[in-house]
Design a protein around this motif. Structure first.
Motif, PDB file in Angstrom:
ATOM      1  N   GLU A  11      -7.631  -2.524  -1.256  1.00 59.51           N
ATOM      2  CA  GLU A  11      -7.916  -3.864  -0.754  1.00 59.51           C
ATOM      3  C   GLU A  11      -9.359  -3.879  -0.291  1.00 59.51           C
ATOM      4  OE1 GLU A  11      -5.123  -2.281   1.129  1.00 59.51           O
ATOM      5  OE2 GLU A  11      -3.943  -2.813  -0.616  1.00 59.51           O
ATOM      6  N   VAL A  12      -9.995  -5.035  -0.429  1.00 60.53           N
ATOM      7  CA  VAL A  12     -11.377  -5.192   0.035  1.00 60.53           C
ATOM      8  C   VAL A  12     -11.491  -6.499   0.805  1.00 60.53           C
ATOM      9  CG1 VAL A  12     -12.136  -6.242  -2.154  1.00 60.53           C
ATOM     10  CG2 VAL A  12     -13.818  -5.192  -0.638  1.00 60.53           C
ATOM     11  N   ARG A  13     -12.221  -6.432   1.890  1.00 63.86           N
ATOM     12  CA  ARG A  13     -12.563  -7.631   2.653  1.00 63.86           C
ATOM     13  C   ARG A  13     -14.073  -7.751   2.641  1.00 63.86           C
ATOM     14  NH1 ARG A  13      -8.649  -5.098   4.799  1.00 63.86           N
ATOM     15  NH2 ARG A  13      -9.751  -3.934   6.397  1.00 63.86           N
ATOM     16  N   LEU A  14     -14.560  -8.894   2.203  1.00 62.34           N
ATOM     17  CA  LEU A  14     -15.985  -9.196   2.188  1.00 62.34           C
ATOM     18  C   LEU A  14     -16.262 -10.231   3.267  1.00 62.34           C
ATOM     19  CD1 LEU A  14     -16.449  -9.668  -1.660  1.00 62.34           C
ATOM     20  CD2 LEU A  14     -17.071  -7.663  -0.325  1.00 62.34           C
ATOM     21  N   ALA A  15     -17.376 -10.047   3.965  1.00 64.70           N
ATOM     22  CA  ALA A  15     -17.759 -11.015   4.993  1.00 64.70           C
ATOM     23  C   ALA A  15     -19.245 -11.309   4.850  1.00 64.70           C
ATOM     24  CB  ALA A  15     -17.459 -10.476   6.385  1.00 64.70           C
ATOM     25  N   MET A  31     -23.425  -9.252   2.051  1.00 65.38           N
ATOM     26  CA  MET A  31     -22.031  -9.195   2.483  1.00 65.38           C
ATOM     27  C   MET A  31     -21.728  -7.808   3.042  1.00 65.38           C
ATOM     28  SD  MET A  31     -20.736 -12.121   1.317  1.00 65.38           S
ATOM     29  CE  MET A  31     -19.062 -12.130   0.768  1.00 65.38           C
ATOM     30  N   SER A  32     -20.843  -7.764   4.046  1.00 64.55           N
ATOM     31  CA  SER A  32     -20.311  -6.480   4.489  1.00 64.55           C
ATOM     32  C   SER A  32     -19.029  -6.207   3.690  1.00 64.55           C
ATOM     33  CB  SER A  32     -20.022  -6.495   5.988  1.00 64.55           C
ATOM     34  OG  SER A  32     -19.024  -7.439   6.297  1.00 64.55           O
ATOM     35  N   LEU A  33     -18.759  -4.918   3.473  1.00 67.92           N
ATOM     36  CA  LEU A  33     -17.571  -4.465   2.736  1.00 67.92           C
ATOM     37  C   LEU A  33     -16.678  -3.685   3.693  1.00 67.92           C
ATOM     38  CD1 LEU A  33     -19.362  -2.750  -0.277  1.00 67.92           C
ATOM     39  CD2 LEU A  33     -18.216  -4.939  -0.358  1.00 67.92           C
ATOM     40  N   ASP A  34     -15.384  -3.878   3.577  1.00 69.48           N
ATOM     41  CA  ASP A  34     -14.402  -3.128   4.349  1.00 69.48           C
ATOM     42  C   ASP A  34     -13.230  -2.885   3.401  1.00 69.48           C
ATOM     43  OD1 ASP A  34     -12.863  -1.988   6.325  1.00 69.48           O
ATOM     44  OD2 ASP A  34     -12.665  -3.812   7.512  1.00 69.48           O
ATOM     45  N   LYS A  35     -13.009  -1.624   2.989  1.00 68.31           N
ATOM     46  CA  LYS A  35     -11.984  -1.315   1.989  1.00 68.31           C
ATOM     47  C   LYS A  35     -10.947  -0.342   2.531  1.00 68.31           C
ATOM     48  CE  LYS A  35     -14.989  -1.716  -2.072  1.00 68.31           C
ATOM     49  NZ  LYS A  35     -15.620  -0.940  -3.167  1.00 68.31           N
ATOM     50  N   THR A  36      -9.747  -0.437   1.954  1.00 75.01           N
ATOM     51  CA  THR A  36      -8.696   0.543   2.182  1.00 75.01           C
ATOM     52  C   THR A  36      -8.191   0.985   0.815  1.00 75.01           C
ATOM     53  OG1 THR A  36      -8.052  -0.546   4.243  1.00 75.01           O
ATOM     54  CG2 THR A  36      -6.469   0.988   3.275  1.00 75.01           C
ATOM     55  N   PHE A  37      -8.314   2.301   0.533  1.00 72.34           N
ATOM     56  CA  PHE A  37      -7.901   2.878  -0.753  1.00 72.34           C
ATOM     57  C   PHE A  37      -6.515   3.501  -0.613  1.00 72.34           C
ATOM     58  CE2 PHE A  37     -12.518   2.966  -0.868  1.00 72.34           C
ATOM     59  CZ  PHE A  37     -12.810   2.586  -2.162  1.00 72.34           C
ATOM     60  N   HIS A  38      -5.709   3.407  -1.679  1.00 70.60           N
ATOM     61  CA  HIS A  38      -4.366   3.971  -1.717  1.00 70.60           C
ATOM     62  C   HIS A  38      -4.243   4.883  -2.938  1.00 70.60           C
ATOM     63  CE1 HIS A  38      -3.331   0.960   1.284  1.00 70.60           C
ATOM     64  NE2 HIS A  38      -3.913   0.067   0.509  1.00 70.60           N
ATOM     65  N   GLY A  39      -3.228   5.736  -2.937  1.00 71.08           N
ATOM     66  CA  GLY A  39      -3.019   6.660  -4.041  1.00 71.08           C
ATOM     67  C   GLY A  39      -3.631   8.003  -3.708  1.00 71.08           C
ATOM     68  N   PRO A  40      -4.129   8.723  -4.698  1.00 73.52           N
ATOM     69  CA  PRO A  40      -4.722  10.035  -4.443  1.00 73.52           C
ATOM     70  C   PRO A  40      -5.954   9.966  -3.532  1.00 73.52           C
ATOM     71  CG  PRO A  40      -4.216   9.774  -6.768  1.00 73.52           C
ATOM     72  CD  PRO A  40      -4.031   8.430  -6.135  1.00 73.52           C
ATOM     73  N   LEU A  41      -6.605   8.810  -3.499  1.00 67.01           N
ATOM     74  CA  LEU A  41      -7.706   8.566  -2.561  1.00 67.01           C
ATOM     75  C   LEU A  41      -7.126   7.746  -1.411  1.00 67.01           C
ATOM     76  CD1 LEU A  41     -10.681   8.695  -1.718  1.00 67.01           C
ATOM     77  CD2 LEU A  41     -11.101   6.692  -3.171  1.00 67.01           C
ATOM     78  N   ALA A 123      -5.771  -8.621  -7.625  1.00 67.67           N
ATOM     79  CA  ALA A 123      -5.453  -7.252  -7.229  1.00 67.67           C
ATOM     80  C   ALA A 123      -6.541  -6.298  -7.726  1.00 67.67           C
ATOM     81  CB  ALA A 123      -4.099  -6.837  -7.771  1.00 67.67           C
ATOM     82  N   HIS A 124      -7.004  -5.407  -6.834  1.00 70.63           N
ATOM     83  CA  HIS A 124      -8.063  -4.453  -7.155  1.00 70.63           C
ATOM     84  C   HIS A 124      -7.482  -3.057  -7.381  1.00 70.63           C
ATOM     85  CE1 HIS A 124     -10.517  -7.621  -5.444  1.00 70.63           C
ATOM     86  NE2 HIS A 124     -11.610  -6.966  -5.764  1.00 70.63           N
ATOM     87  N   SER A 125      -8.040  -2.340  -8.354  1.00 74.09           N
ATOM     88  CA  SER A 125      -7.671  -0.941  -8.575  1.00 74.09           C
ATOM     89  C   SER A 125      -8.923  -0.151  -8.937  1.00 74.09           C
ATOM     90  CB  SER A 125      -6.610  -0.811  -9.667  1.00 74.09           C
ATOM     91  OG  SER A 125      -7.111  -1.276 -10.905  1.00 74.09           O
ATOM     92  N   TYR A 126      -8.817   1.174  -8.745  1.00 73.33           N
ATOM     93  CA  TYR A 126      -9.944   2.065  -9.046  1.00 73.33           C
ATOM     94  C   TYR A 126      -9.499   3.155 -10.014  1.00 73.33           C
ATOM     95  CZ  TYR A 126      -7.708   5.394  -5.868  1.00 73.33           C
ATOM     96  OH  TYR A 126      -6.815   6.248  -5.281  1.00 73.33           O
ATOM     97  N   ARG A 127     -10.465   3.688 -10.725  1.00 75.64           N
ATOM     98  CA  ARG A 127     -10.328   4.891 -11.543  1.00 75.64           C
ATOM     99  C   ARG A 127     -11.497   5.769 -11.119  1.00 75.64           C
ATOM    100  NH1 ARG A 127      -8.359   6.697 -16.615  1.00 75.64           N
ATOM    101  NH2 ARG A 127      -9.793   8.164 -17.599  1.00 75.64           N
ATOM    102  N   PHE A 128     -11.208   6.962 -10.634  1.00 72.37           N
ATOM    103  CA  PHE A 128     -12.225   7.848 -10.081  1.00 72.37           C
ATOM    104  C   PHE A 128     -12.186   9.168 -10.832  1.00 72.37           C
ATOM    105  CE2 PHE A 128     -13.741  10.091  -5.945  1.00 72.37           C
ATOM    106  CZ  PHE A 128     -15.058   9.992  -6.330  1.00 72.37           C
ATOM    107  N   GLU A 129     -13.271   9.460 -11.549  1.00 71.29           N
ATOM    108  CA  GLU A 129     -13.425  10.742 -12.246  1.00 71.29           C
ATOM    109  C   GLU A 129     -14.362  11.583 -11.401  1.00 71.29           C
ATOM    110  OE1 GLU A 129     -14.827   9.881 -16.175  1.00 71.29           O
ATOM    111  OE2 GLU A 129     -13.026   8.722 -16.684  1.00 71.29           O
TER     112      GLU A 129
END
Length: 135
Positions: A11-15, A31-41, A123-129
């Motif tokens: 999830e991301v909150r932009l202000a 903008m400021s960013l405030d994120k919460t990552f789920h899963g392996p991160l 909905a946001h998702s990431y792929r991190f290599e």
């Protein structure tokens, strides 16, 4: 060091933040960013974005820096992500990389690249290599 790939949601909150005088003249937004990552991160991040939106629909660009704090595949620490992304008439191009030598704790030596996807509906998702030295 083998490359690992992990995926998950976030999830991301932009202000909106006040822009500098130079940014206002140039038509840039901040903008400021405030994120919460789920899963392996499993992490949170805080950061800042500078962006520009063209008068052409679907064309824009942003740069951002964010510090991520938490755990990656069970290893705790922090690291910094550097973003440089564009949208050309709706077609995205992303460069999101771990800043060299920004990893701390058990994430020291981390290198990697991330991509972000935004699904219809937002909905946001990431792929991190990434690669990490052996503990």
């Amino acid at each position: 060091m083998p490359t690992q790939t992990v995926t998950g949601a976030f999830e991301v909150r932009l202000a909106p933040e006040p822009a500098s005088a130079a940014a206002e003249v140039a038509g840039l937004g901040r903008m400021s960013l405030d994120k919460t990552f789920h899963g392996p991160l499993q992490a949170t991040s805080r950061g800042e974005m500078i962006a520009f939106r063209s008068t052409t629909p679907g064309s824009a660009g942003y740069v951002a820096m964010e510090t991520v704090v938490g755990s990656l595949d069970g290893r705790s620490g922090s690291f910094v992500l550097q973003h440089s992304s564009t949208l050309t008439r709706g077609a995205p191009s992303q460069s999101i990389t771990v800043v060299p030598d920004s990893g701390t704790g058990a994430l020291a030596g981390l290198t990697g690249r991330m991509t972000i996807e935004i699904a219809p509906g937002g909905a946001h998702s990431y792929r991190f290599e990434y690669t990490l030295p052996a503990p």
